[in-house]
Design an enzyme around this catalytic site. Structure first.
Site, PDB file in Angstrom:
ATOM      1  N   ARG A   1       0.822  -1.215   0.000  1.00 62.98           N
ATOM      2  CA  ARG A   1       0.000   0.000   0.000  1.00 62.98           C
ATOM      3  C   ARG A   1       0.853   1.262   0.000  1.00 62.98           C
ATOM      4  O   ARG A   1       0.351   2.334  -0.308  1.00 62.98           O
ATOM      5  CB  ARG A   1      -0.900   0.014   1.240  1.00 62.98           C
ATOM      6  CG  ARG A   1      -1.922  -1.097   1.255  1.00 62.98           C
ATOM      7  CD  ARG A   1      -2.563  -1.221   2.616  1.00 62.98           C
ATOM      8  NE  ARG A   1      -3.433  -0.123   2.937  1.00 62.98           N
ATOM      9  CZ  ARG A   1      -4.752  -0.139   2.802  1.00 62.98           C
ATOM     10  NH1 ARG A   1      -5.341  -1.209   2.334  1.00 62.98           N
ATOM     11  NH2 ARG A   1      -5.478   0.886   3.134  1.00 62.98           N
TER      12      ARG A   1
ATOM     13  N   TRP B   1       1.743   6.033   6.150  1.00 59.83           N
ATOM     14  CA  TRP B   1       2.122   6.888   5.025  1.00 59.83           C
ATOM     15  C   TRP B   1       1.877   8.310   5.508  1.00 59.83           C
ATOM     16  O   TRP B   1       0.729   8.708   5.727  1.00 59.83           O
ATOM     17  CB  TRP B   1       1.272   6.552   3.812  1.00 59.83           C
ATOM     18  CG  TRP B   1       1.697   7.214   2.540  1.00 59.83           C
ATOM     19  CD1 TRP B   1       2.661   6.784   1.682  1.00 59.83           C
ATOM     20  CD2 TRP B   1       1.164   8.420   1.974  1.00 59.83           C
ATOM     21  NE1 TRP B   1       2.763   7.644   0.620  1.00 59.83           N
ATOM     22  CE2 TRP B   1       1.857   8.674   0.769  1.00 59.83           C
ATOM     23  CE3 TRP B   1       0.175   9.314   2.366  1.00 59.83           C
ATOM     24  CZ2 TRP B   1       1.593   9.766  -0.041  1.00 59.83           C
ATOM     25  CZ3 TRP B   1      -0.098  10.417   1.560  1.00 59.83           C
ATOM     26  CH2 TRP B   1       0.623  10.624   0.365  1.00 59.83           C
TER      27      TRP B   1
ATOM     28  N   ASN C   1      -6.072   5.107   9.923  1.00 55.84           N
ATOM     29  CA  ASN C   1      -5.834   5.331   8.493  1.00 55.84           C
ATOM     30  C   ASN C   1      -6.782   6.437   8.034  1.00 55.84           C
ATOM     31  O   ASN C   1      -7.964   6.387   8.339  1.00 55.84           O
ATOM     32  CB  ASN C   1      -6.141   4.024   7.730  1.00 55.84           C
ATOM     33  CG  ASN C   1      -6.099   4.206   6.231  1.00 55.84           C
ATOM     34  OD1 ASN C   1      -5.541   5.172   5.714  1.00 55.84           O
ATOM     35  ND2 ASN C   1      -6.709   3.268   5.513  1.00 55.84           N
ATOM     36  N   GLY C   2      -6.257   7.435   7.329  1.00 52.55           N
ATOM     37  CA  GLY C   2      -7.113   8.531   6.867  1.00 52.55           C
ATOM     38  C   GLY C   2      -6.708   9.830   7.535  1.00 52.55           C
ATOM     39  O   GLY C   2      -5.611   9.943   8.087  1.00 52.55           O
TER      40      GLY C   2
ATOM     41  N   GLU D   1       0.608   7.556 -20.134  1.00 54.85           N
ATOM     42  CA  GLU D   1       0.754   6.458 -19.186  1.00 54.85           C
ATOM     43  C   GLU D   1       2.219   5.994 -19.113  1.00 54.85           C
ATOM     44  O   GLU D   1       2.744   5.701 -18.033  1.00 54.85           O
ATOM     45  CB  GLU D   1      -0.182   5.299 -19.588  1.00 54.85           C
ATOM     46  CG  GLU D   1       0.056   3.960 -18.913  1.00 54.85           C
ATOM     47  CD  GLU D   1      -0.136   3.966 -17.404  1.00 54.85           C
ATOM     48  OE1 GLU D   1      -0.482   5.009 -16.834  1.00 54.85           O
ATOM     49  OE2 GLU D   1       0.115   2.916 -16.799  1.00 54.85           O
TER      50      GLU D   1
ATOM     51  N   LYS E   1       4.505   5.947 -15.803  1.00 56.07           N
ATOM     52  CA  LYS E   1       5.098   4.696 -15.337  1.00 56.07           C
ATOM     53  C   LYS E   1       6.582   4.862 -15.045  1.00 56.07           C
ATOM     54  O   LYS E   1       7.082   4.441 -14.020  1.00 56.07           O
ATOM     55  CB  LYS E   1       4.869   3.652 -16.425  1.00 56.07           C
ATOM     56  CG  LYS E   1       4.634   2.256 -16.070  1.00 56.07           C
ATOM     57  CD  LYS E   1       3.272   1.855 -15.620  1.00 56.07           C
ATOM     58  CE  LYS E   1       2.681   2.653 -14.509  1.00 56.07           C
ATOM     59  NZ  LYS E   1       1.254   2.494 -14.355  1.00 56.07           N
TER      60      LYS E   1
ATOM     61  N   GLU F   1       7.238   7.090 -11.991  1.00 61.21           N
ATOM     62  CA  GLU F   1       6.863   6.452 -10.732  1.00 61.21           C
ATOM     63  C   GLU F   1       7.946   5.542 -10.188  1.00 61.21           C
ATOM     64  O   GLU F   1       8.228   5.570  -9.005  1.00 61.21           O
ATOM     65  CB  GLU F   1       5.625   5.562 -10.941  1.00 61.21           C
ATOM     66  CG  GLU F   1       4.306   6.243 -10.818  1.00 61.21           C
ATOM     67  CD  GLU F   1       3.166   5.248 -10.832  1.00 61.21           C
ATOM     68  OE1 GLU F   1       3.048   4.482 -11.812  1.00 61.21           O
ATOM     69  OE2 GLU F   1       2.391   5.242  -9.867  1.00 61.21           O
TER      70      GLU F   1
ATOM     71  N   HIS G   1       4.400  23.455 -30.321  1.00 62.49           N
ATOM     72  CA  HIS G   1       3.756  24.575 -29.624  1.00 62.49           C
ATOM     73  C   HIS G   1       4.455  24.901 -28.308  1.00 62.49           C
ATOM     74  O   HIS G   1       3.883  25.570 -27.451  1.00 62.49           O
ATOM     75  CB  HIS G   1       2.273  24.257 -29.386  1.00 62.49           C
ATOM     76  CG  HIS G   1       1.519  24.064 -30.665  1.00 62.49           C
ATOM     77  ND1 HIS G   1       1.273  25.098 -31.541  1.00 62.49           N
ATOM     78  CD2 HIS G   1       1.004  22.945 -31.241  1.00 62.49           C
ATOM     79  CE1 HIS G   1       0.610  24.632 -32.591  1.00 62.49           C
ATOM     80  NE2 HIS G   1       0.447  23.328 -32.437  1.00 62.49           N
TER      81      HIS G   1
ATOM     82  N   LYS H   1      -0.255   2.491  -2.918  1.00 59.02           N
ATOM     83  CA  LYS H   1      -1.049   1.749  -3.903  1.00 59.02           C
ATOM     84  C   LYS H   1      -2.482   2.257  -3.929  1.00 59.02           C
ATOM     85  O   LYS H   1      -3.073   2.405  -4.981  1.00 59.02           O
ATOM     86  CB  LYS H   1      -1.018   0.256  -3.562  1.00 59.02           C
ATOM     87  CG  LYS H   1      -1.769  -0.621  -4.540  1.00 59.02           C
ATOM     88  CD  LYS H   1      -1.077  -0.669  -5.871  1.00 59.02           C
ATOM     89  CE  LYS H   1      -1.838  -1.460  -6.910  1.00 59.02           C
ATOM     90  NZ  LYS H   1      -1.389  -1.130  -8.270  1.00 59.02           N
TER      91      LYS H   1
END
Ligand code: AGP
Length: 654
Positions: free
Chosen positions: A27, A74, A98-99, A492, A496, A499, A515, A649
Site C-alpha cells: 500500500r 504513510w 488510516n485517513g 501512461e 510509469k 513512478e 507549440h 497503492k
C-alpha cells in the site's frame, strides 16, 4: 496508504502481526509499528522506514501478549519519524488510524487546554486523548466511550483501538476508509479475531470476513459469537461473514523478482480471463451486467479517475465518441469539484474508473455525480470496494489482485473492459451492426496471443527492450509522444517511468511539440514515440523528423512496417521496439477463414467514421512496451520496483 491490522489469539500475536504488516507493504508506507497487551499493560515498538527495521527492533526487544495492533504509516501530518509512527498510545489505550481527522487542530487545542499532553505531530493522536477522556467520563464503559468519540471526528478514516487491562478486546470503526473484520479457527479449536484495512492483509489468517459499512463500528473478540457490530445509528447488526477469497499475494511472486514483473507477464492470461467473462459465445458479442439506462438515450458519459485509471478513461473517450457517438467528458477526479461541470440526469450517466475502488479523490468525484442524480457505473478491480458499493452498476475488470504500486495489468484490463463497453454501446446505438460487433470481438480475442509474442523476450539479455532501456536510464528528462489513441498511452508511459525510476518524464500529443515542448529538445532528452503503423503514423513521423533534426535521440515503438517507414523516411532512430503487426495478424486470420461463411466480415472493417478495430487493439497492446521499459529502467537504476518512494497503492486521502 496507511495499513491497519489487529489480532486477538490464544497465542502470542507479535509474529503474525509482523507478517500481516508485510502484506500491507504494497500500500506504500514510510514507518511502521505495533503494540500488544502484556499482562494487561500496553507495550509498543515503532520504527521509521521499512518493516525490516521494525523487525530488528522486535528482535532486540520482543513483544509478548495475545492481543495486539499493528500499522504501516504513510505520512500526512508530521514527518515519517518514529515519534509520529503508530500506534499512538498512553497508559490507557493504543490506537492505529488510516485517513485524516480534518478537525484535528481544534480538537487538539481543546484537549491541550484540558492539560492533555501530545507526543506527536499527527492528527491521529487526538483519537487517543478523546477516547481516554470518554473512558474516564464513562467509568470505563468502553462501548459508550467509543460511541461518544466517533461523532466528534470529522474526515474519512478507519481506526482500531486496544485498551489496557482488556485482553481479548479491540474496538474498530469505519468512517469512509475501509475496515475488514475476520475470524479463523485456531489449531486447538479456539477462535482468532482480526481487524484489517483490507482483505489482503488478512489473507492466510482469517477464514471468514465481513467488510464494515460506512459509519459502522465493532467490538471484536476472539470468537465471532462474542463480537458485536453496530451500524451508523449504534444499532446492533448481525455479522454476515463471507469466506475469505483466495488472494494472489498469499501465493507470492512465484519465480519473479517483483510483483510488477509477475503482473506484466501474466497479462496474456489475465486478458483471456477478461474476454471469457465479457464475451457471450452464443451471440459473439460483449456481455455486460444489466444497466439502469439505455445506450440510445445517452448523450454524454462523464468519466472520472486518477493517475493510470484516468488514462484508461481518456482512451475510452476516443473509442466511445468514434465508435458509438457518445460525448465523453473525462475529469481528473481531484479537479472535478473545482470546476462547475454541467451535470444532469436523464441523458447523462457517469463512470468512475479505479483499480482499488478506494481512491478518495475518485470517491468524492463520484459523490458529486450522484448528488446531481446521474446513474453511476463503477469500473473497478476490487468488487467489494467503496466505489463499487456507491455505484448503481459494477463492471469488474477481473485483473486479480495487483500488488506492485505501478499499475500494469489493472490498466490493460480496464482498457479491455472499456472496449467491450464501447462495442455494446456502438451496437445498441446502431453504430456497429451485430456482424461488425462480432468481428470486432473476434479481433479482440487475438490480443492475448499478441501480448504473449510481445512478452517473449521480456527479462532476457537479448531482449529488444535493452537498448531503449539503457538510453532512458541514462537520461534526466524524457519525453513520450503519441497521437490519437496512442496519446493516452504516451501519458501512461511517462507516468510509469517517473513512478518507479524517478526519471522526469512527460507525455505529449505528438502534434503539440511544436507549440512549446520542442524547446526542450537536445541530445540529452530521449524522445520515445508510441506509434503503431496506423492512420496517424505519417503525421507522427513528421513530428519525429522535427525532433530528430534538432538532435533528439528517438526511440520508436511500432511494428516492423512502422520502423521500416521511419528508416526509409530517413529518421535516425537511436533505438527501436518492434511489436507484432495487428493488421497483418488480422489479415492472415481472415485469409485462413475465407471459406467460412460466418467470417465474411473483414475484421479491419471501418465504422461510419472510418475507425477500425485496430484503433481498439493498438492502445491495449502498446501499453505493454511502456510498462516493460519502465520496469527495465527501474532495474537498471536499482530503485524499488514494487514500492517506489513516496507512493501508495491505494490513495485514501484527498
Ligand atoms: C498507477 O501506476 C499509479 N500508482 C496511480 O496513478 C493509480 O493509478 C491512481 O492512484 C489511481 O488508483 P486507483 O485506480 O486505485 O483509483
Amino acid at each position: 496508504m496507511c495499513g491497519i491490522i489487529g489480532m486477538i489469539d490464544a497465542k502470542p500475536v507479535a509474529l503474525p502481526l509482523l507478517a500481516a504488516l508485510r502484506r500491507l507493504e504494497y500500500r506504500g508506507y514510510d514507518s511502521a509499528g505495533m503494540a500488544t497487551l502484556n499482562e494487561g499493560r500496553i507495550e509498543r515498538r515503532r520504527s521509521e522506514g521499512k518493516i525490516v527495521r521494525l523487525e530488528k527492533v522486535l528482535q532486540k526487544e520482543p513483544l509478548f501478549g495475545t492481543t495486539g495492533i499493528g500499522h504501516t504509516r504513510w505520512a500526512t501530518h508530521g514527518a515519517p519519524v518514529e515519534k509520529n509512527a503508530h500506534p499512538h498510545a498512553n497508559g490507557t489505550l493504543a490506537v492505529v488510524h488510516n485517513g485524516i481527522i480534518e478537525n484535528f487542530a481544534s480538537l487538539r487545542k481543546e484537549l491541550e487546554e484540558e492539560g492533555r499532553r501530545f507526543e506527536s505531530e499527527t492528527d491521529s493522536e487526538v483519537i487517543v486523548h478523546l477516547l481516554t477522556r470518554e473512558v474516564e467520563r464513562n467509568d470505563g464503559d468502553l462501548a459508550l466511550a467509543c460511541r461518544e468519540v466517533l461523532p466528534r471526528l470529522k474526515g474519512m478514516f478507519a481506526l482500531v483501538a486496544m485498551f489496557a487491562g482488556k485482553e481479548g478486546l479491540l474496538f474498530g470503526a469505519r468512517c469512509g476508509s475501509p475496515l475488514v473484520l475476520g475470524f479463523s479457527d485456531g489449531d486447538k479449536g479456539e477462535s482468532v479475531g482480526y481487524f484489517g484495512s483490507d482483505a489482503l492483509s488478512l489473507s492466510g489468517l482469517a477464514e471468514r470476513i465481513v467488510y464494515l459499512h460506512d459509519g459502522e463500528w465493532a467490538l471484536l473478540r476472539a470468537r465471532e459469537e462474542d463480537s458485536q457490530l453496530f451500524d451508523a445509528n449504534n444499532a446492533p447488526r448481525g455479522l454476515s461473514l463471507q469466506p475469505m477469497p483466495v488472494m494472489a499475494v498469499a501465493l507470492g511472486k512465484g519465480n519473479h523478482r517483483h510483483f510488477m514483473e509477475k503482473e506484466i507477464v501474466e497479462q496474456p492470461s489475465v486478458w483471456s480471463d477478461v474476454l471469457s467473462a465479457r464475451l457471450d459465445p452464443a451471440t459473439r458479442r460483449p456481455r455486460l451486467p444489466a444497466l439502469p439506462f439505455l445506450f440510445r438515450d445517452i448523450s454524454t458519459l462523464h468519466m472520472t479517475a486518477c493517475g493510470t485509471a484516468y488514462y484508461a478513461a481518456l482512451v475510452a473517450k476516443y473509442w466511445l465518441e468514434a465508435f458509438a457517438g457518445i460525448a465523453v467528458e473525462v475529469d481528473v477526479a481531484s479537479e472535478l469539484r473545482y470546476r462547475a461541470p454541467v451535470l444532469r440526469s436523464g441523458d447523462q450517466v457517469a463512470m468512475c474508473v479505479s483499480q482499488s475502488g478506494e481512491t478518495m479523490d475518485s470517491l468524492e468525484a463520484l459523490r458529486l455525480y450522484r448528488k446531481a442524480g446521474l446513474k453511476t457505473i463503477a469500473l473497478v478491480n476490487v468488487e467489494q470496494s467503496s466505489i463499487a458499493r456507491l455505484c448503481d452498476v459494477v463492471l469488474p475488470t477481473h485483473a486479480g489482485p495487483e500488488i506492485g504500486v505501478a499499475s500494469t495489468k489493472a490498466f490493460t484490463t480496464q482498457l479491455l473492459t472499456l472496449a467491450c463497453f464501447t462495442l455494446t454501446a456502438a451496437n445498441e446505438r446502431g453504430w456497429l451492426s451485430n456482424e461488425q460487433t462480432s468481428s470486432f470481438v473476434e479481433a479482440l480475442t487475438c490480443l492475448p496471443g499478441l501480448a504473449a509474442r510481445c512478452l517473449e523476450k521480456f527479462g532476457a539479455s537479448e531482449s529488444q527492450f535493452a537498448e531503449a532501456a539503457q538510453l532512458l536510464a541514462r537520461a534526466h528528462d524524457v519525453l513520450y509522444l503519441g497521437r490519437g489513441v496512442s496519446y493516452p498511452i504516451a501519458l501512461e508511459g511517462a507516468l510509469k517511468i517517473k513512478e518507479i525510476s524517478y526519471i522526469h518524464a512527460e507525455g505529449y500529443a505528438a502534434g503539440e511539440m511544436k507549440h512549446g515542448p520542442i524547446a526542450l529538445v537536445d541530445d540529452s532528452v530521449p524522445i520515445l514515440a508510441v506509434a503503431p503503423y496506423d492512420r496517424w503514423f505519417a503525421k507522427t513521423l513528421s513530428n519525429l523528423h522535427e525532433v530528430a533534426s534538432r538532435g533528439a535521440k528517438v526511440i520508436l515503438v511500432s511494428s516492423a512496417r512502422g520502423v521500416a517507414a521511419a528508416d526509409e523516411g530517413g529518421v535516425a532512430l537511436a533505438a527501436r521496439v518492434v511489436l507484432p503487426d495487428c493488421e497483418e495478424v488480422l489479415a492472415k486470420r481472415t485469409d485462413a477463414d475465407k471459406s467460412s461463411e460466418e467470417n465474411k466480415t473483414k475484421e479491419g472493417e471501418e465504422n461510419a467514421r472510418g475507425w477500425s478495430v485496430l484503433e481498439m487493439m493498438h492502445p491495449i497492446l502498446y501499453s505493454l512496451p511502456v510498462q516493460i521499459l519502465a520496469h527495465d529502467v527501474a532495474l537498471l537504476k536499482g530503485t524499488d520496483v514494487d514500492q517506489p518512494r513516496n507512493l501508495a497503492k491505494s490513495v485514501t486521502v484527498e
